[in-house]
Motif scaffolding. Structure first.
Motif, PDB file in Angstrom:
ATOM      1  N   ASP A   2       0.829  -1.196   0.000  1.00 24.10           N
ATOM      2  CA  ASP A   2       0.000   0.000   0.000  1.00 24.10           C
ATOM      3  C   ASP A   2       0.862   1.244   0.000  1.00 24.10           C
ATOM      4  N   VAL A   3       0.181   2.403  -0.031  1.00 23.85           N
ATOM      5  CA  VAL A   3       0.914   3.657  -0.119  1.00 23.85           C
ATOM      6  C   VAL A   3       1.756   3.892   1.119  1.00 23.85           C
ATOM      7  N   HIS A   4       1.332   3.348   2.290  1.00 22.88           N
ATOM      8  CA  HIS A   4       2.109   3.545   3.507  1.00 22.88           C
ATOM      9  C   HIS A   4       3.480   2.890   3.393  1.00 22.88           C
ATOM     10  N   ALA A   5       3.545   1.745   2.713  1.00 22.39           N
ATOM     11  CA  ALA A   5       4.833   1.068   2.542  1.00 22.39           C
ATOM     12  C   ALA A   5       5.792   1.942   1.760  1.00 22.39           C
ATOM     13  N   GLY A   6       5.298   2.589   0.687  1.00 18.73           N
ATOM     14  CA  GLY A   6       6.148   3.477  -0.091  1.00 18.73           C
ATOM     15  C   GLY A   6       6.607   4.666   0.714  1.00 18.73           C
ATOM     16  N   LEU A  54       2.287  -8.152 -11.511  1.00 18.86           N
ATOM     17  CA  LEU A  54       1.125  -9.001 -11.797  1.00 18.86           C
ATOM     18  C   LEU A  54       0.236  -9.163 -10.565  1.00 18.86           C
ATOM     19  N   ARG A  55       0.861  -9.254  -9.396  1.00 16.39           N
ATOM     20  CA  ARG A  55       0.104  -9.357  -8.155  1.00 16.39           C
ATOM     21  C   ARG A  55      -0.728  -8.099  -7.924  1.00 16.39           C
ATOM     22  N   VAL A  56      -0.129  -6.937  -8.138  1.00  9.40           N
ATOM     23  CA  VAL A  56      -0.843  -5.667  -7.945  1.00  9.40           C
ATOM     24  C   VAL A  56      -1.995  -5.545  -8.943  1.00  9.40           C
ATOM     25  N   LEU A  57      -1.749  -5.906 -10.197  1.00 12.06           N
ATOM     26  CA  LEU A  57      -2.809  -5.838 -11.208  1.00 12.06           C
ATOM     27  C   LEU A  57      -3.964  -6.775 -10.863  1.00 12.06           C
ATOM     28  N   THR A  58      -3.632  -7.967 -10.397  1.00  6.50           N
ATOM     29  CA  THR A  58      -4.666  -8.935 -10.023  1.00  6.50           C
ATOM     30  C   THR A  58      -5.482  -8.437  -8.840  1.00  6.50           C
ATOM     31  N   MET A  59      -4.804  -7.905  -7.826  1.00  9.60           N
ATOM     32  CA  MET A  59      -5.503  -7.394  -6.649  1.00  9.60           C
ATOM     33  C   MET A  59      -6.385  -6.199  -7.008  1.00  9.60           C
ATOM     34  N   ALA A  60      -5.837  -5.291  -7.820  1.00  8.37           N
ATOM     35  CA  ALA A  60      -6.556  -4.055  -8.146  1.00  8.37           C
ATOM     36  C   ALA A  60      -7.820  -4.315  -8.953  1.00  8.37           C
ATOM     37  N   THR A  61      -7.832  -5.394  -9.707  1.00  2.87           N
ATOM     38  CA  THR A  61      -8.989  -5.687 -10.565  1.00  2.87           C
ATOM     39  C   THR A  61      -9.868  -6.805 -10.011  1.00  2.87           C
ATOM     40  N   ARG A  64     -12.034  -6.488  -4.769  1.00  2.00           N
ATOM     41  CA  ARG A  64     -11.977  -6.556  -3.305  1.00  2.00           C
ATOM     42  C   ARG A  64     -11.342  -5.311  -2.681  1.00  2.00           C
ATOM     43  N   LEU A  65     -10.736  -4.432  -3.502  1.00  2.00           N
ATOM     44  CA  LEU A  65     -10.065  -3.249  -2.978  1.00  2.00           C
ATOM     45  C   LEU A  65     -10.895  -1.994  -3.226  1.00  2.00           C
ATOM     46  N   SER A  66     -10.799  -1.065  -2.299  1.00  2.00           N
ATOM     47  CA  SER A  66     -11.444   0.230  -2.477  1.00  2.00           C
ATOM     48  C   SER A  66     -10.604   1.081  -3.427  1.00  2.00           C
ATOM     49  N   PRO A  67     -11.171   2.151  -3.989  1.00  2.00           N
ATOM     50  CA  PRO A  67     -10.380   3.032  -4.852  1.00  2.00           C
ATOM     51  C   PRO A  67      -9.126   3.562  -4.160  1.00  2.00           C
ATOM     52  N   LEU A  68      -9.237   3.887  -2.865  1.00  8.18           N
ATOM     53  CA  LEU A  68      -8.066   4.384  -2.131  1.00  8.18           C
ATOM     54  C   LEU A  68      -6.997   3.302  -2.015  1.00  8.18           C
ATOM     55  N   GLU A  69      -7.406   2.068  -1.782  1.00  9.49           N
ATOM     56  CA  GLU A  69      -6.443   0.968  -1.689  1.00  9.49           C
ATOM     57  C   GLU A  69      -5.790   0.693  -3.044  1.00  9.49           C
ATOM     58  N   ILE A  70      -6.554   0.816  -4.112  1.00 10.36           N
ATOM     59  CA  ILE A  70      -5.984   0.645  -5.456  1.00 10.36           C
ATOM     60  C   ILE A  70      -4.936   1.718  -5.723  1.00 10.36           C
ATOM     61  N   ALA A  71      -5.262   2.968  -5.341  1.00 11.95           N
ATOM     62  CA  ALA A  71      -4.314   4.064  -5.531  1.00 11.95           C
ATOM     63  C   ALA A  71      -3.050   3.828  -4.712  1.00 11.95           C
ATOM     64  N   GLY A  72      -3.222   3.356  -3.481  1.00 14.24           N
ATOM     65  CA  GLY A  72      -2.059   3.079  -2.637  1.00 14.24           C
ATOM     66  C   GLY A  72      -1.170   1.994  -3.206  1.00 14.24           C
ATOM     67  N   ALA A  73      -1.789   0.910  -3.699  1.00 10.76           N
ATOM     68  CA  ALA A  73      -1.017  -0.182  -4.299  1.00 10.76           C
ATOM     69  C   ALA A  73      -0.285   0.294  -5.548  1.00 10.76           C
ATOM     70  N   THR A  74      -0.927   1.159  -6.312  1.00  9.47           N
ATOM     71  CA  THR A  74      -0.311   1.693  -7.536  1.00  9.47           C
ATOM     72  C   THR A  74       0.927   2.511  -7.204  1.00  9.47           C
ATOM     73  N   VAL A  75       0.796   3.402  -6.226  1.00 14.21           N
ATOM     74  CA  VAL A  75       1.926   4.249  -5.829  1.00 14.21           C
ATOM     75  C   VAL A  75       3.059   3.397  -5.270  1.00 14.21           C
ATOM     76  N   SER A  76       2.726   2.443  -4.408  1.00 17.00           N
ATOM     77  CA  SER A  76       3.749   1.591  -3.804  1.00 17.00           C
ATOM     78  C   SER A  76       4.486   0.774  -4.865  1.00 17.00           C
ATOM     79  N   MET A  77       3.741   0.243  -5.844  1.00 13.80           N
ATOM     80  CA  MET A  77       4.376  -0.500  -6.935  1.00 13.80           C
ATOM     81  C   MET A  77       5.290   0.420  -7.735  1.00 13.80           C
ATOM     82  N   GLY A  78       4.845   1.638  -7.985  1.00 14.37           N
ATOM     83  CA  GLY A  78       5.664   2.586  -8.737  1.00 14.37           C
ATOM     84  C   GLY A  78       6.949   2.935  -8.018  1.00 14.37           C
ATOM     85  N   VAL A  79       6.864   3.109  -6.701  1.00  8.29           N
ATOM     86  CA  VAL A  79       8.071   3.399  -5.907  1.00  8.29           C
ATOM     87  C   VAL A  79       9.048   2.240  -5.994  1.00  8.29           C
TER      88      VAL A  79
END
Length: 321
Positions: A2-6, A54-61, A64-79
């Motif tokens: 999530d975004v907190h990890a980044g 692939l894990r982030v893409l699978t989780m995001a789609t 089961r995740l809220s829009p905020l959680e999807i955004a957090g996973a996206t940022v964390s993956m990008g970092v």
């Protein structure tokens, strides 16, 4: 993920850097370059990054995740892709073997930044007005970013056209890597749309933007304000240690495979990361890359800390000429 990890990485690394201090080992052992295991480190990251993506893409789609959680996973993956993935790719870009070339092409496609490998003609033009990756004195990161993003694309295109012209080939030849990378990227986005839908494409593009933006923060830090003297129209003095910022903080260098020993890398680009040295004439950053990254995002503080150091480094460079 999530975004907190980044965010935690950018808080923890500067603190641990400060506590662990700098490395006194300016010159690594002579047999380091021949150690095959150091290559495995960079190779092994490729499946790790692809697996995480692939894990982030699978989780995001998955729904089961809220829009905020999807955004957090996206940022964390990008970092992760930017701080580690592109750093490891930077090492592979300087290797000529087909296997390592295939690895960096895969990772750069995963962050939609394949032209980075071509535009690494940055090595030839670093510290000159024509280099889009050299930040100018007094230029904030937010002014530097759009200039380097557009400039690197244009520079990569011209470098590739020049390469083909020397071989008697047309710019629109199938041998043009810029065209090949562009087609590959379009096919990849189309495949993601079919498999993961619009959300998957948005996550993929979002993490890519975070990743290559982070790369450009590092570019900003590495050469801010350092220039090479023009000795004739369009001709500049030879690249020397004083044209890149170095940092000897242990943790940053461990995490980023000696990326902060940047002066030696520019002087001898063929050196593998484990053999890079700290060169005495190179100007030193006041902290590790983790802290400098945060500082670069706050222009008034960046200028207050770095501008006096640029002027001091310029005086030293003048004395060495």
């Amino acid at each position: 993920m999530d975004v907190h990890a980044g965010c935690h990485r950018f808080v923890a690394v500067p603190i641990v850097d400060a506590l662990s201090g700098t490395s006194d080992e300016a010159r690594p052992p002579a047999d380091m370059d021949a150690n095959f295991w150091f290559r495995i480190v960079t190779w092994a990251w490729v499946p790790v990054q692809l697996g995480l993506l692939l894990r982030v893409l699978t989780m995001a789609t998955s729904g089961r995740l809220s829009p905020l959680e999807i955004a957090g996973a996206t940022v964390s993956m990008g970092v992760t892709s930017g701080a580690l993935g592109i750093t490891f790719v930077h090492e592979l870009v300087h290797r000529s073997g087909r296997f390592e070339r295939a690895l960096w092409e895969i990772v750069l496609a995963s962050v939609s930044y394949a032209h980075f490998a071509i535009e690494h003609g940055h090595h030839r033009h670093v510290g000159t007005p024509v280099d889009p990756a050299t930040a100018r004195f007094g230029e904030s990161f937010y002014r530097f970013l759009p200039r380097t993003l557009s400039g690197s694309l244009i520079s990569a295109w011209h470098l590739e056209v020049d390469r083909l012209a020397r071989r008697g080939r047309s710019a629109w030849s199938p041998a043009n890597r810029m065209l090949r990378y562009g087609v590959t990227q379009i096919v990849l986005w189309a495949a993601l749309l079919l498999i993961y839908g619009a959300t998957g494409v948005a996550v993929f593009v979002g993490q890519a933007v975070v990743a290559f933006s982070l790369l450009e923060v590092i570019n900003y830090i590495e050469h801010y304000g350092l220039t090479r003297r023009e000795i004739a129209p369009g001709e500049y003095e030879r690249i020397a240690p004083q044209h890149s910022w170095d940092s000897s903080y242990r943790v940053s260098n461990w995490m980023l495979i000696n990326l902060a020993r940047h002066s030696d890398h520019h002087c001898v680009a063929s050196k593998r990361y484990q053999s890079l040295e700290l060169l005495a004439p190179a100007p030193q950053l006041p902290a590790g890359y983790g802290a400098m990254f945060l500082l670069a995002l706050i222009p008034p503080l960046w200028f207050r800390v770095m501008n006096p150091r640029v002027m001091a480094a310029t005086r030293v460079a003048e004395s060495l000429r």
